[in-house]
Write an enzyme that holds these catalytic residues in place. Structure first.
Site, mmCIF file in Angstrom:
data_model
loop_
_atom_site.group_PDB
_atom_site.id
_atom_site.type_symbol
_atom_site.label_atom_id
_atom_site.label_comp_id
_atom_site.label_asym_id
_atom_site.label_seq_id
_atom_site.Cartn_x
_atom_site.Cartn_y
_atom_site.Cartn_z
ATOM 1 C CE LYS A 94 -6.131 9.236 -11.469
ATOM 2 N NZ LYS A 94 -6.561 9.024 -10.107
ATOM 3 N NE ARG A 115 -5.780 13.784 -10.619
ATOM 4 C CZ ARG A 115 -6.114 13.567 -11.885
ATOM 5 N NH1 ARG A 115 -7.297 13.078 -12.185
ATOM 6 N NH2 ARG A 115 -5.268 13.823 -12.845
ATOM 7 N N GLY A 162 -12.514 5.324 -7.569
ATOM 8 C CA GLY A 162 -13.165 5.925 -6.403
ATOM 9 C C GLY A 162 -12.817 5.264 -5.081
ATOM 10 C CG MET A 208 -7.120 3.910 -2.853
ATOM 11 S SD MET A 208 -5.484 3.448 -3.363
ATOM 12 C CE MET A 208 -5.597 3.520 -5.128
ATOM 13 N NE ARG A 252 -10.140 4.355 -15.795
ATOM 14 C CZ ARG A 252 -10.621 4.723 -14.635
ATOM 15 N NH1 ARG A 252 -9.845 4.765 -13.577
ATOM 16 N NH2 ARG A 252 -11.885 5.041 -14.498
ATOM 17 C CG HIS A 306 -18.990 5.528 -6.936
ATOM 18 N ND1 HIS A 306 -19.821 4.749 -6.167
ATOM 19 C CD2 HIS A 306 -17.742 5.110 -6.695
ATOM 20 C CE1 HIS A 306 -19.094 3.912 -5.469
ATOM 21 N NE2 HIS A 306 -17.822 4.109 -5.764
ATOM 22 C CB SER A 355 -8.141 -37.308 -13.506
ATOM 23 O OG SER A 355 -8.979 -36.175 -13.473
ATOM 24 C CB CYS A 396 -11.972 -34.175 -12.886
ATOM 25 S SG CYS A 396 -11.431 -35.277 -11.578
ATOM 26 C CE1 TYR A 454 -9.524 -34.801 -18.108
ATOM 27 C CE2 TYR A 454 -7.831 -36.009 -19.300
ATOM 28 C CZ TYR A 454 -8.761 -35.936 -18.269
ATOM 29 O OH TYR A 454 -8.911 -36.982 -17.414
HETATM 30 C C1 PEP Z 1 -11.773 -33.758 -6.324
HETATM 31 O O1 PEP Z 1 -11.487 -34.129 -5.184
HETATM 32 O O2 PEP Z 1 -11.261 -32.769 -6.868
HETATM 33 C C2 PEP Z 1 -12.776 -34.486 -7.109
HETATM 34 C C3 PEP Z 1 -13.029 -34.159 -8.353
HETATM 35 O O3 PEP Z 1 -13.473 -35.435 -6.456
HETATM 36 P P1 PEP Z 1 -14.687 -35.119 -5.450
HETATM 37 O O4 PEP Z 1 -14.965 -33.660 -5.537
HETATM 38 O O5 PEP Z 1 -15.812 -35.957 -5.913
HETATM 39 O O6 PEP Z 1 -14.105 -35.548 -4.162
#
Ligand code: PEP
Ligand code: MG
Length: 893
Positions: A22, A91, A100, A102, A335, A451, A777, A845, A865
């Protein structure tokens, strides 16, 4: 020397961290020459100093005096002056918008003397007493801690006594009486009088706004929005202008484009003869902004002009608060405006077409969380009957739930697993917990900028507001529409895109954005805007995006969604269902031959699973992980078995032999901490034949696919490795079987062999492990569990809410990667792994692979990746593109 106070003329928009959004934007508008009432801003630094010591920082009072004197000189009036008082608004305003959440106090400087002077100079006694009662009410509640309901109650009683439909039905004498009542309430509740000294009022207001940073609703909101607790709020002190001076005055909120759909053109609400929060509180019905053109054409034309200036200056949708005082326009706030996910995509694409921003900048204006929301289902219009009621489509999406009538009930039922719709006449910031718990919010009053609407849009919660046909009776816990009574607990469906409410649960259909990802093609403005953002993201991102998929169907969907391979194929579900009997047979086998028979029976089933996934991902990599969970997870429950055996014995019967054998095995294999027990690579090293069977199934599936003319690219991944020696032994076994199948089939089978990095020891010895691994991974689920020592199965429900409340973290580390701890291990492993094996392919992963904030981290850590569930693949693609562009700033939220 630290400066705690900045004049509007001395700040600018890039100082949001110090002056709050603000303060920084008021300074920017002042520099742009827009009509901003003069004022100054007390910094967030002063707030942080106050919050850490509990005392007013040294020097702050002196600085405020200097800036106030300058303000008074310029105005030619003194704060609270007896014959012509200068009045101020005080304000809150943090770096990140917290609408809204605070406190605000208006009309500071009025007292028993100056109220008469205000009446005289304004020519309106009613206005003067209305302003005074607002000050006493706001000051009493915010600064002196009196329950706001006592003031509201006194006001409602007076309205009833006078037969007034709203506050405008009360005259000056009524309001003067109300001030006296409010002062009595304050005295009774606090033992103190409402302070008459304008300077004392100002000082206490500034400190109360500081303290409101730690108010309950502000803390809940920050937690939800992942805003750090240590930022503090700035406090803006500004000369009052009055929208409640009579019918030629008013207050309004305007957006330069529609924040719900993104459609161009002005949008907003105006409330004649009203001040400050009246517009957003929904206490009286607003008129659309276009009506201002009739009421005050001159002010309207100026507003449109200022809106054009602001939008081209900020190069984005702006929202604006303004006041018309006796026909003259004043700008009170601007804003970069909050918007729905749909509007974010549409506006970004439009601004590119208008030549205002580049396609790269447009990518910075949209986000993965919003995209995920747009992929949610919508109501099936063919199943929609006539709506029960109509309101304003304030926050899009479709939601179904039981109607509840207060925040506490919404929270209670949601905690018990029920889906609820919070129905209120109008919401106040105190309804925030209920709004978070609810699937949708429905209000009887209030405009699109009320709000309820603003907060719901910010949270992505479905909202229909201002549904005037409904009469909400919170006391009787029901609402009525004509003769239909909807009791608490009745299921209703709310369509926040259409602004309709339906009785019962309406079936859902896929969203057009999801259909676009499934089938391609372009269509509506929204789909087109999403497609353009995705193309842009794909063209700039460095990270590849793969999917976690265990079935051919999931792999095929992920591929349609743009996955560039499977980053994790978990093989455990392939041991469940009917195949459990084979796993039991393997575990209970009395000799090698029996065990071999069980494994041989599993082999063709596994081969078929892998062949299906390799076919769905033909030509793309498929990382297959060898079995990870402890084997006893595939056996019956230990207690059930023990009860069965004991019950048979108690009846004097001979227990079933199979059950007794199983119980023996389950007891032998029982672990107190299975997550830290015989799982992952350890299983492969101690259960003979298991790895060989899985690798043979993979290799034979590859051969089958090659013979069918495919291009299978299987990769074999070993889980839960902690030491290079484990991987070396397992890898030798893998390669032995690959060579065996190549020889038998005459088809050379080459599968890269890599490992998951999901233990701190693996990360810390990654250089050595890379000697045996062709890829890494990161299993960030286990890596988070083992780095923090948090059981991933238990802690989130057990105590994470307490940790979030105490600010130990702003998001669960299982949801958003912990950069400092787990992230550090990842950086070490990347650096040492690549030093040992240049070009080592590295991915992630764990669940974090689809989390927007974490994707950003993986990009900067140099991963190749991310891999995530199929539905998160578009989100990860978009975020990977955003990560390849610039970092985040305050305005980014
Ligand atoms: C992990 O541990 O991040 C993984 C991908 O394996 P899981 O979740 O199967 O243990
Ligand atoms: Mg794991």
């Amino acid at each position: 020397m630290v400066h705690y106070v900045y004049d509007f003329a001395d700040g600018h928009r890039d100082l949001a961290g110090l002056l709050g959004g603000k303060g920084a934007n008021l300074a920017e508008m002042t520099r742009l020459g827009l009509p901003v009432p003069p004022g100054f801003t007390v910094t967030t630094e002063a707030c942080r100093a106050f919050l850490s010591t509990g005392a007013e920082p040294d020097g702050l009072a002196g600085e405020i005096s200097v800036h106030l004197a300058a303000l008074e000189d310029a105005a030619g009036r003194r704060l609270g002056q007896c014959d012509d008082p200068l009045l101020l608004s005080v304000r809150s305003g943090a770096c990140f918008s917290m609408p809204g959440m605070m406190e605000t106090i208006l009309d500071v400087g009025l007292n028993d003397d100056s109220v008469a002077a205000l009446a005289k100079v304004s020519g309106s006694e009613r206005f003067a007493w209305d302003s005074y009662r607002r000050l006493v009410q706001m000051f009493g509640a915010t600064v002196m801690g009196v329950d706001g309901a006592l003031f509201e109650g006194a006001l409602a009683d007076l309205r009833r006594a006078r037969g007034a439909a709203d506050d405008l039905g009360l005259d000056a004498a009524d309001l003067a009486g109300l001030v006296a009542t409010y002062k009595d309430v304050i005295r009774q509740e606090t033992g103190e009088d409402f302070p008459q000294s304008p300077r004392e009022q100002l000082r206490r207001c500034v400190l109360a706004v500081f303290a409101s940073w730690n108010g309950e609703r502000a803390r809940i909101y920050r937690r939800r929005e992942h805003i750090p607790d240590n930022l503090g709020t700035a406090v803006t002190v500004q000369t009052m202008v009055f929208g409640n001076l009579g019918p030629d005055s008013g207050s309004g909120v305007a957006f330069t484009r529609d924040p719900a759909t993104g459609r161009p053109g002005p949008y907003g609400d105006y409330l004649p003869n009203a001040q400050g929060e009246d517009v957003v509180a929904g206490i009286r019905d607003t008129v659309p902004l276009s009506a201002l053109a009739e009421l005050h054409p001159d002010a309207y034309d100026r507003l449109r002009e200022h809106m054009r200036v602001l939008e081209s200056h900020y190069r984005d949708l702006c929202d604006i608060e303004f006041t018309v005082e006796r026909g003259r326009l004043w700008m009170l706030q601007t804003r970069v405006g909050k918007r729905t996910a749909e509007a974010a995509f549409v506006i970004a694409a439009e601004l590119v077409d208008e030549g205002v921003i580049t396609a790269e900048e447009a990518l910075g204006r949209v986000g993965g969380e919003g995209l995920a929301r747009l992929m949610f289902p919508r109501f099936d219009t063919s199943a929609l009957g006539a709506p029960l009621a109509h309101g304003l489509p304030a926050s899009p999406g479709a939601a179904t739930g039981a109607a509840v009538f207060d925040s506490a009930e919404a929270v209670r039922r949601a905690a018990a697993g029920e889906q609820v719709v919070l129905v209120r006449e109008e919401t106040t910031p105190d309804d925030l917990p209920g709004m978070i718990a609810a699937q949708a919010v429905l209000t009887g009053r209030g405009g699109r900028t009320s709000h309820a609407a603003v907060v719901a849009r910010g949270m992505g919660t479905v909202c229909v507001c201002g549904a005037e046909e409904i009469a909400v009776n919170t006391g009787a816990r029901c609402f009525t529409v004509g003769h239909t009574v909807v009791e608490e607990g009745t299921v209703i469906s709310v369509d926040g895109s259409e602004g309709t409410v339906h009785l019962g649960a309406v079936p859902l259909v896929d969203s057009p954005v999801l259909r676009y990802f499934e089938a391609g093609g372009r269509g509506t403005g929204l789909v087109d805007a999403v497609a353009r953002a995705m193309e842009q993201a794909d063209s700039v991102r460095a990270l590849e995006v793969r999917a976690n998929a265990d079935t051919p169907e999931d792999a095929a969907r992920a591929r349609r969604f743009g996955a560039q391979g499977v980053g994790l194929c978990r093989t455990e579900h392939m041991f469940l269902g009917e195949r459990r009997a084979l796993v039991e047979a393997m575990i209970l086998a009395r000799d090698k031959a029996e065990q071999g028979e069980a494994l041989d029976a599993l082999l063709p089933l596994q081969r078929e699973d892998f062949a299906g996934i390799l076919a769905a991902m033909d030509g793309l990599p498929v990382t297959i992980r060898l079995l990870d969970p402890p084997l006893h997870e595939f056996l019956p429950d230990r207690t059930d078995l023990a009860v069965r055996v004991a019950a048979a014995e108690a009846r004097g019967e001979v227990p079933d032999g199979h059950a007794v054998d199983l119980l023996g095995a389950v007891n032998r294999m029982h672990e107190e901490n299975p997550m830290l027990g015989l799982r992952g690579v350890r299983l492969g090293l101690v259960v003979p034949g298991l790895v060989a069977m899985q690798v043979r199934a993979i290799a034979e599936a590859v051969v089958e696919r090659v013979r069918a003319g495919g291009r299978p690219r299987a990769e074999i991944m070993v889980p839960l490795v902690g030491a290079v020696e484990e991987l070396r032994i397992e890898r030798a076994e893998v390669e032995r079987v690959l060579a065996e199948v190549s020889e038998e089939s005459g088809v050379p089978v080459h599968c890269p062999v890599g490992t998951m990095i999901e233990l701190p020891r693996a990360a810390l010895t990654a250089g050595r492990i890379a000697g045996e691994a062709e890829f890494f991974s990161f299993g960030t689920n286990d890596l988070t569990q083992t780095t923090w020592g948090f059981s991933r199965d238990d802690v989130e429900a057990a105590f994470f809410s307490a940790y979030l409340d105490k600010g130990i973290f702003t998001a669960s580390p299982f949801e958003t990667l912990d950069h400092d701890g787990v992230g550090r291990l990842i950086r070490i492993a990347v650096e040492e792994g690549r030093a040992a094996r240049p070009g080592l392919k590295i991915g992630v992963c764990g669940e974090h692979g689809g989390d927007p904030a974490s994707v950003r981290f993986f990009h900067t850590a140099g991963l190749d990746y991310v891999s995530c569930s199929p539905f998160r693949v578009p989100v990860a693609r978009l975020e990977a593109g955003r990560a390849a562009l610039d970092g985040e700033g305050c305005d980014d939220r």
